[in-house]
Write an enzyme that holds these catalytic residues in place. Structure first.
Site, PDB file in Angstrom:
ATOM      1  N   HIS A 107       0.859  -1.186   0.000  1.00 16.94           N
ATOM      2  CA  HIS A 107       0.000   0.000   0.000  1.00 16.94           C
ATOM      3  C   HIS A 107       0.890   1.229   0.000  1.00 16.94           C
ATOM      4  CE1 HIS A 107      -2.965   2.970   0.834  1.00 16.94           C
ATOM      5  NE2 HIS A 107      -2.643   3.135   2.094  1.00 16.94           N
ATOM      6  N   HIS A 109       0.757   5.811  -0.884  1.00 22.10           N
ATOM      7  CA  HIS A 109      -0.029   6.997  -1.197  1.00 22.10           C
ATOM      8  C   HIS A 109       0.664   7.745  -2.325  1.00 22.10           C
ATOM      9  CE1 HIS A 109      -1.664   6.989   3.221  1.00 22.10           C
ATOM     10  NE2 HIS A 109      -2.260   6.086   2.461  1.00 22.10           N
ATOM     11  N   ASP A 132       0.191  -4.914 -20.853  1.00 25.37           N
ATOM     12  CA  ASP A 132       1.167  -5.904 -20.394  1.00 25.37           C
ATOM     13  C   ASP A 132       1.006  -6.206 -18.911  1.00 25.37           C
ATOM     14  OD1 ASP A 132       2.342  -5.956 -22.906  1.00 25.37           O
ATOM     15  OD2 ASP A 132       4.028  -4.662 -22.356  1.00 25.37           O
ATOM     16  N   HIS A 172      -8.414   7.159  -1.038  1.00 22.81           N
ATOM     17  CA  HIS A 172      -7.380   6.612  -0.164  1.00 22.81           C
ATOM     18  C   HIS A 172      -6.059   6.454  -0.907  1.00 22.81           C
ATOM     19  CE1 HIS A 172      -6.349   3.365   3.098  1.00 22.81           C
ATOM     20  NE2 HIS A 172      -5.365   4.199   2.875  1.00 22.81           N
ATOM     21  N   TYR A 226       7.261 -13.116 -22.480  1.00 21.51           N
ATOM     22  CA  TYR A 226       8.294 -12.120 -22.190  1.00 21.51           C
ATOM     23  C   TYR A 226       9.208 -12.558 -21.065  1.00 21.51           C
ATOM     24  CZ  TYR A 226      10.345  -7.705 -20.591  1.00 21.51           C
ATOM     25  OH  TYR A 226      11.207  -6.732 -20.190  1.00 21.51           O
TER      26      TYR A 226
END
Length: 229
Positions: A107, A109, A132, A172, A226
């Site tokens: 997580h 910001h 991709d 958020h 790839y």
């Protein structure tokens, strides 16, 4: 606090080292400020409930070490550590409990991705890089309050309907998933990159959407052909 089972001691210690090192990638790629953001990794337990390793709440990035990491169960309860777990632990734990294929959660910001989240707007698939990496647009998850598993539920409900490893939780910021912590960090880096690029493109005019057939072809090639296998 029950403690780490002896059979998982080596695996937990190795995960602490990895997760501590991965946290350094967040400020390096300018995805966080101050103490915001977190990386976690699942520790599989063949004989019982899996565990997760995550950083403690409110710890500065320069103070993050393997020894500082905390260990929780998949209900978010502290299993090992001297400090309180990240305030996002319940969200991470819910993802691991409900998406067994996920081995890492991140997580941040990060500025541009969070700006899209503030608008409650998905990032449209207008770059081959997005096809991709994300297999389509980066979706938006619902508004949810920190503190319980509401954010985790929103992440799971949104990503179950998407090929994207990233979700923009409304008002958020981005959460990303991966097969391990490193994969989830990569997804966070790429999410910010496409958020920034598409934002700039929109300042110049209307970006051109990629046809679904081309998205599917690009995603299949990148995921299955790839790189080194």
């Amino acid at each position: 606090m029950t403690g780490v089972p002896a059979a998982l001691r080596t695996a937990v210690d190795a995960a602490k080292e990895r997760v501590a090192a991965l946290h350094a990638e967040l400020p390096r790629w300018e995805l966080v400020v101050w103490t915001a953001g977190n990386v976690s990794e699942r520790v599989p337990n063949p004989d019982g409930e899996d565990l997760l390793v995550i950083k403690p709440s409110g710890v500065a990035y320069e103070d993050i070490t393997a020894e500082a990491m905390v260990v929780c169960d998949l209900a978010g309860n502290l299993v090992e550590g001297e400090r309180s777990p990240s305030s996002d632990t319940a969200a991470h734990a819910y993802v691991y409990a409900n998406m067994p294929e996920v081995g890492g959660v991140v997580h941040t910001h990060s500025t541009y991705a969070t700006a899209w989240a503030a608008r409650g707007e998905e990032i449209p698939c207008v770059l081959t890089m997005m096809a991709d990496e994300f297999g389509g647009p980066v979706p938006v998850g619902p508004f949810a309050i920190i503190g319980d598993d509401s954010i985790g539920r929103g992440i799971v409900e949104t990503l179950r309907e998407s090929r994207s490893p990233a979700v923009l939780m409304r008002n958020h910021g981005p959460f990303t998933i991966g097969k391990d912590g490193r994969s989830a960090v990569k997804a966070a880096v790429m999410c910010e990159e496409v958020a920034r690029t598409v934002h700039i493109a929109r300042q110049l005019g209307q970006p051109l959407l990629i046809d679904q057939g081309h998205i599917d072809s690009l995603y299949d090639r990148y995921q299955n052909v790839y790189g080194q296998h």
